[in-house]
Design a protein around this motif. Structure first.
Motif, PDB file in Angstrom:
ATOM      1  N   LEU A  35     -75.770  -5.646  -5.701  1.00  0.00           N
ATOM      2  CA  LEU A  35     -75.106  -5.119  -4.515  1.00  0.00           C
ATOM      3  C   LEU A  35     -75.372  -5.993  -3.298  1.00  0.00           C
ATOM      4  O   LEU A  35     -74.509  -6.175  -2.444  1.00  0.00           O
ATOM      5  CB  LEU A  35     -75.557  -3.680  -4.241  1.00  0.00           C
ATOM      6  CG  LEU A  35     -75.064  -2.651  -5.242  1.00  0.00           C
ATOM      7  CD1 LEU A  35     -75.527  -1.271  -4.851  1.00  0.00           C
ATOM      8  CD2 LEU A  35     -73.550  -2.682  -5.360  1.00  0.00           C
ATOM      9  N   ALA A  38     -73.029  -8.895  -3.509  1.00  0.00           N
ATOM     10  CA  ALA A  38     -71.657  -8.477  -3.190  1.00  0.00           C
ATOM     11  C   ALA A  38     -71.498  -8.260  -1.693  1.00  0.00           C
ATOM     12  O   ALA A  38     -70.536  -8.738  -1.085  1.00  0.00           O
ATOM     13  CB  ALA A  38     -71.312  -7.201  -3.948  1.00  0.00           C
ATOM     14  N   ALA A  39     -72.457  -7.566  -1.083  1.00  0.00           N
ATOM     15  CA  ALA A  39     -72.351  -7.247   0.341  1.00  0.00           C
ATOM     16  C   ALA A  39     -72.347  -8.522   1.179  1.00  0.00           C
ATOM     17  O   ALA A  39     -71.557  -8.663   2.114  1.00  0.00           O
ATOM     18  CB  ALA A  39     -73.493  -6.337   0.759  1.00  0.00           C
ATOM     19  N   LEU A  42     -69.027 -10.561   0.769  1.00  0.00           N
ATOM     20  CA  LEU A  42     -67.798  -9.958   1.303  1.00  0.00           C
ATOM     21  C   LEU A  42     -67.855  -9.767   2.816  1.00  0.00           C
ATOM     22  O   LEU A  42     -66.865  -9.464   3.451  1.00  0.00           O
ATOM     23  CB  LEU A  42     -67.539  -8.611   0.634  1.00  0.00           C
ATOM     24  CG  LEU A  42     -67.164  -8.674  -0.836  1.00  0.00           C
ATOM     25  CD1 LEU A  42     -67.129  -7.299  -1.442  1.00  0.00           C
ATOM     26  CD2 LEU A  42     -65.813  -9.352  -1.003  1.00  0.00           C
ATOM     27  N   ALA A  45     -65.216 -11.533   5.245  1.00  0.00           N
ATOM     28  CA  ALA A  45     -63.864 -10.959   5.187  1.00  0.00           C
ATOM     29  C   ALA A  45     -63.817  -9.628   5.931  1.00  0.00           C
ATOM     30  O   ALA A  45     -62.861  -9.336   6.659  1.00  0.00           O
ATOM     31  CB  ALA A  45     -63.438 -10.768   3.740  1.00  0.00           C
ATOM     32  N   GLN A  46     -64.868  -8.821   5.782  1.00  0.00           N
ATOM     33  CA  GLN A  46     -64.905  -7.519   6.456  1.00  0.00           C
ATOM     34  C   GLN A  46     -64.998  -7.692   7.965  1.00  0.00           C
ATOM     35  O   GLN A  46     -64.352  -6.976   8.729  1.00  0.00           O
ATOM     36  CB  GLN A  46     -66.094  -6.704   5.954  1.00  0.00           C
ATOM     37  CG  GLN A  46     -65.993  -6.361   4.484  1.00  0.00           C
ATOM     38  CD  GLN A  46     -67.262  -5.737   3.946  1.00  0.00           C
ATOM     39  OE1 GLN A  46     -68.266  -5.669   4.635  1.00  0.00           O
ATOM     40  NE2 GLN A  46     -67.220  -5.310   2.702  1.00  0.00           N
ATOM     41  N   ASN A  49     -61.679  -8.597   9.398  1.00  0.00           N
ATOM     42  CA  ASN A  49     -60.802  -7.430   9.505  1.00  0.00           C
ATOM     43  C   ASN A  49     -61.095  -6.637  10.765  1.00  0.00           C
ATOM     44  O   ASN A  49     -60.196  -6.187  11.463  1.00  0.00           O
ATOM     45  CB  ASN A  49     -60.988  -6.512   8.298  1.00  0.00           C
ATOM     46  CG  ASN A  49     -60.313  -7.062   7.071  1.00  0.00           C
ATOM     47  OD1 ASN A  49     -59.311  -7.749   7.182  1.00  0.00           O
ATOM     48  ND2 ASN A  49     -60.862  -6.784   5.912  1.00  0.00           N
ATOM     49  N   LYS A  50     -62.400  -6.456  11.061  1.00  0.00           N
ATOM     50  CA  LYS A  50     -62.782  -5.677  12.235  1.00  0.00           C
ATOM     51  C   LYS A  50     -62.333  -6.385  13.508  1.00  0.00           C
ATOM     52  O   LYS A  50     -61.813  -5.767  14.425  1.00  0.00           O
ATOM     53  CB  LYS A  50     -64.299  -5.478  12.259  1.00  0.00           C
ATOM     54  CG  LYS A  50     -64.769  -4.465  11.253  1.00  0.00           C
ATOM     55  CD  LYS A  50     -66.022  -3.739  11.762  1.00  0.00           C
ATOM     56  CE  LYS A  50     -66.480  -2.731  10.729  1.00  0.00           C
ATOM     57  NZ  LYS A  50     -67.601  -3.223   9.926  1.00  0.00           N
ATOM     58  N   GLU A  53     -58.638  -6.116  13.974  1.00  0.00           N
ATOM     59  CA  GLU A  53     -58.259  -4.774  14.412  1.00  0.00           C
ATOM     60  C   GLU A  53     -58.489  -4.598  15.908  1.00  0.00           C
ATOM     61  O   GLU A  53     -57.664  -4.034  16.621  1.00  0.00           O
ATOM     62  CB  GLU A  53     -59.052  -3.733  13.630  1.00  0.00           C
ATOM     63  CG  GLU A  53     -58.439  -2.374  13.782  1.00  0.00           C
ATOM     64  CD  GLU A  53     -59.359  -1.259  13.373  1.00  0.00           C
ATOM     65  OE1 GLU A  53     -60.580  -1.495  13.242  1.00  0.00           O
ATOM     66  OE2 GLU A  53     -58.867  -0.143  13.200  1.00  0.00           O
ATOM     67  N   GLU A  69     -47.347  -5.447  11.827  1.00  0.00           N
ATOM     68  CA  GLU A  69     -47.304  -4.868  10.482  1.00  0.00           C
ATOM     69  C   GLU A  69     -46.432  -5.686   9.529  1.00  0.00           C
ATOM     70  O   GLU A  69     -46.672  -5.731   8.335  1.00  0.00           O
ATOM     71  CB  GLU A  69     -46.791  -3.424  10.542  1.00  0.00           C
ATOM     72  CG  GLU A  69     -47.738  -2.469  11.252  1.00  0.00           C
ATOM     73  CD  GLU A  69     -49.183  -2.585  10.791  1.00  0.00           C
ATOM     74  OE1 GLU A  69     -49.403  -2.718   9.574  1.00  0.00           O
ATOM     75  OE2 GLU A  69     -50.092  -2.562  11.641  1.00  0.00           O
ATOM     76  N   LYS A  74     -51.231 -11.609   8.809  1.00  0.00           N
ATOM     77  CA  LYS A  74     -51.615 -10.744   9.916  1.00  0.00           C
ATOM     78  C   LYS A  74     -52.685 -11.390  10.801  1.00  0.00           C
ATOM     79  O   LYS A  74     -52.581 -11.389  12.020  1.00  0.00           O
ATOM     80  CB  LYS A  74     -52.148  -9.437   9.320  1.00  0.00           C
ATOM     81  CG  LYS A  74     -52.226  -8.299  10.297  1.00  0.00           C
ATOM     82  CD  LYS A  74     -52.362  -7.008   9.532  1.00  0.00           C
ATOM     83  CE  LYS A  74     -53.248  -6.044  10.255  1.00  0.00           C
ATOM     84  NZ  LYS A  74     -53.566  -4.881   9.459  1.00  0.00           N
TER      85      LYS A  74
END
Lengths: 256, 219
Positions: A35, A38-39, A42, A45-46, A49-50, A53, A69, A74
């Motif tokens: 884990l 993985a964390a 990733l 990318a996370q 995204n933030k 946004e 959209e 994006k």
């Protein structure tokens, strides 16, 4: 050697305490490692995204987020629009002075508003639109009924008239409090002013039962969403009032 | 000396049955009545419901597979904990992947992806099937149960989205001009957005299923 250990394990009594203990420890270490990998892998990318946004929200308060959209890429679309319109980001304190050496974009508003007023770092985004008019975007953060709500308000360069506003929420009731992120609700803020004629800070009132159309400081509350509306009103007042001195200083500069 | 075991084909009738039974006569939601909470929570719109269904399917399939592979080594006294760790690890992985690649949907699903851990379907399949069966049938069983769960989710979310928001998969199907706001006669049913309506829809699906398949009716 490892094979040897595995072989010994295989021969062990499956009901012994030692076997159970080894099994549990091995499993936990393995899962934790998996884990963690993985964390970490990733995370970029996370994070991206933030960031995107947040930029979309800021652009929305300027009415410049149309087409996000449907954009094929994006991240790129948002990045381009953000770089085009946002001319400057800076941080001020409650006395209205600029604070150097702090990145405005990465400020955690929740942490800032937990501090006493004098110690807060207050971010401002300065935007230049296509017609060369200058807008100032103020980030907002507060509490709704069930969880955090946040938003952005863009002001004209008179530091009084609202040019646009956008709000978002984490877990307000769908169909009721959640209506704060609809265009109909946000449209009402356009053209309202946050100072009265005597230049006193009055913020925006979210009026239950409907605000008078001629009221320059009031908008209609959401029916059935009273507590969210109240939270929103408090959020706007608390956040904008921290900037009051800065606004007044700038206004005086404009007059000179 | 070397004894060649007759190998069962990968898609034998028995294995296919594992795949199709949970869709109808052994459906986890409508027959076993497991996993109801998430069926109520994430079915307001079809897209999140679909992503949720896929996530649950992946977790059931792989947790079944892993537990089945480990079934002869797991100490009996801590088997529930072992199952929980496997499920939790997979759920966290899925959650992280969603946050990285379908951020919008993961925001809508918010806590419910994390709550897959407590979805009774998973533990139920591990206890009832994976602990006593070979890896491949276990994997197929997981996929089957995921499909059965997902199918019901999609049916419920189809009606909730259509009647509650006037859209399907985010696309508007009931014209804006029909709405009262725009001078029409139509209004969305606000009840559809709230969880109780999903429970009523589940009830209706159970009713229809049992009236068509009388074997499911308890004495």
């Amino acid at each position: 050697m490892i094979m040897g250990i595995l072989d010994n394990l295989r021969k062990m009594d499956r009901n012994s305490n030692l076997y159970t203990f080894l099994y549990a420890s091995g499993m936990v270490i393995l899962v934790a490692a998996l884990l963690a990998i993985a964390a970490t892998s990733l995370k970029p990318a996370q994070q991206k995204n933030k960031e995107t946004e947040k930029k979309i929200d800021i652009l929305k308060s300027l009415g410049k987020a149309d087409g996000v959209e449907t954009a094929s890429n994006k991240h790129k679309f948002v990045e381009d629009a953000f770089n085009k319109y946002i001319a400057e980001m800076f941080v001020v304190n409650s006395k209205g002075d600029k604070v150097e050496g702090v990145d405005a974009f990465s400020i955690d508003l929740k942490a800032e508003f937990a501090k006493p007023l004098e110690q807060r770092n207050l971010p401002i985004y300065k935007a230049t639109l296509d017609d060369q008019s200058v807008k100032y975007i103020i980030p907002l953060r507060g509490r709704g009924l069930w969880g955090p709500i946040w938003g952005y308000i863009s002001l004209n360069d008179d530091f009084n008239t609202i040019y646009g506003a956008t709000f978002a929420h984490q877990s307000e009731t769908p169909g009721l409090g959640a209506e704060i992120n609809t265009a109909e609700f946000q449209k009402q803020f356009v053209g309202k002013s946050i100072f009265d004629v005597n230049n006193k800070f009055v913020s925006i009132a979210v009026v239950k039962g409907g605000a008078d159309k001629s009221d320059p400081h009031g908008v209609d509350a959401i029916s059935g969403g009273t507590l969210t509306s109240k939270g929103l009103e408090a959020m706007i007042k608390d956040c904008l009032s921290s900037y009051e001195t800065y606004f007044n200083n700038q206004k005086n500069k404009n007059h000179e | 000396m070397s004894e060649i075991k007759e190998k069962e084909s990968w898609f034998s009738a028995k294995n296919l049955k594992l795949l199709t039974e949970p869709i109808n006569s052994k459906n986890p939601i409508t027959v076993l009545v497991l996993g109801i909470c998430s069926a109520l929570a994430v079915t307001v719109k079809m897209k999140p419901a679909f992503v949720m269904a896929i996530s649950v399917m992946i977790v059931t399939a792989f947790s079944n597979l892993i537990i089945s592979l480990l079934r002869n080594t797991i100490p009996n006294r801590i088997r529930i904990i072992v199952q929980l760790v496997v499920i939790a690890a997979l759920v966290i992985l899925v959650d992280e992947l969603l946050k990285a690649y379908v951020y919008d949907v993961s925001k809508q699903l918010s806590v419910f992806v994390g709550l897959i851990i407590t979805n009774c379907i998973l533990m139920g399949r591990l206890e009832a099937f994976a602990l006593g069966n070979k890896p491949w049938p276990s994997f197929v069983d997981g996929i089957g149960n995921g499909l059965g769960y997902g199918l019901i989710l999609l049916v419920i979310s189809f009606f909730r989205e259509l009647l509650g928001s006037g859209t399907i998969w985010g696309y508007r199907v009931i014209s804006e001009s029909f709405y009262v706001n725009n001078g029409g006669f139509y209004e969305n049913n606000g009840m559809m957005i709230l969880p109780p309506m999903a429970l009523i829809l589940v009830g209706i699906i159970i009713w229809i299923q049992r009236s068509r398949n009388r074997k499911l009716i308890e004495e």
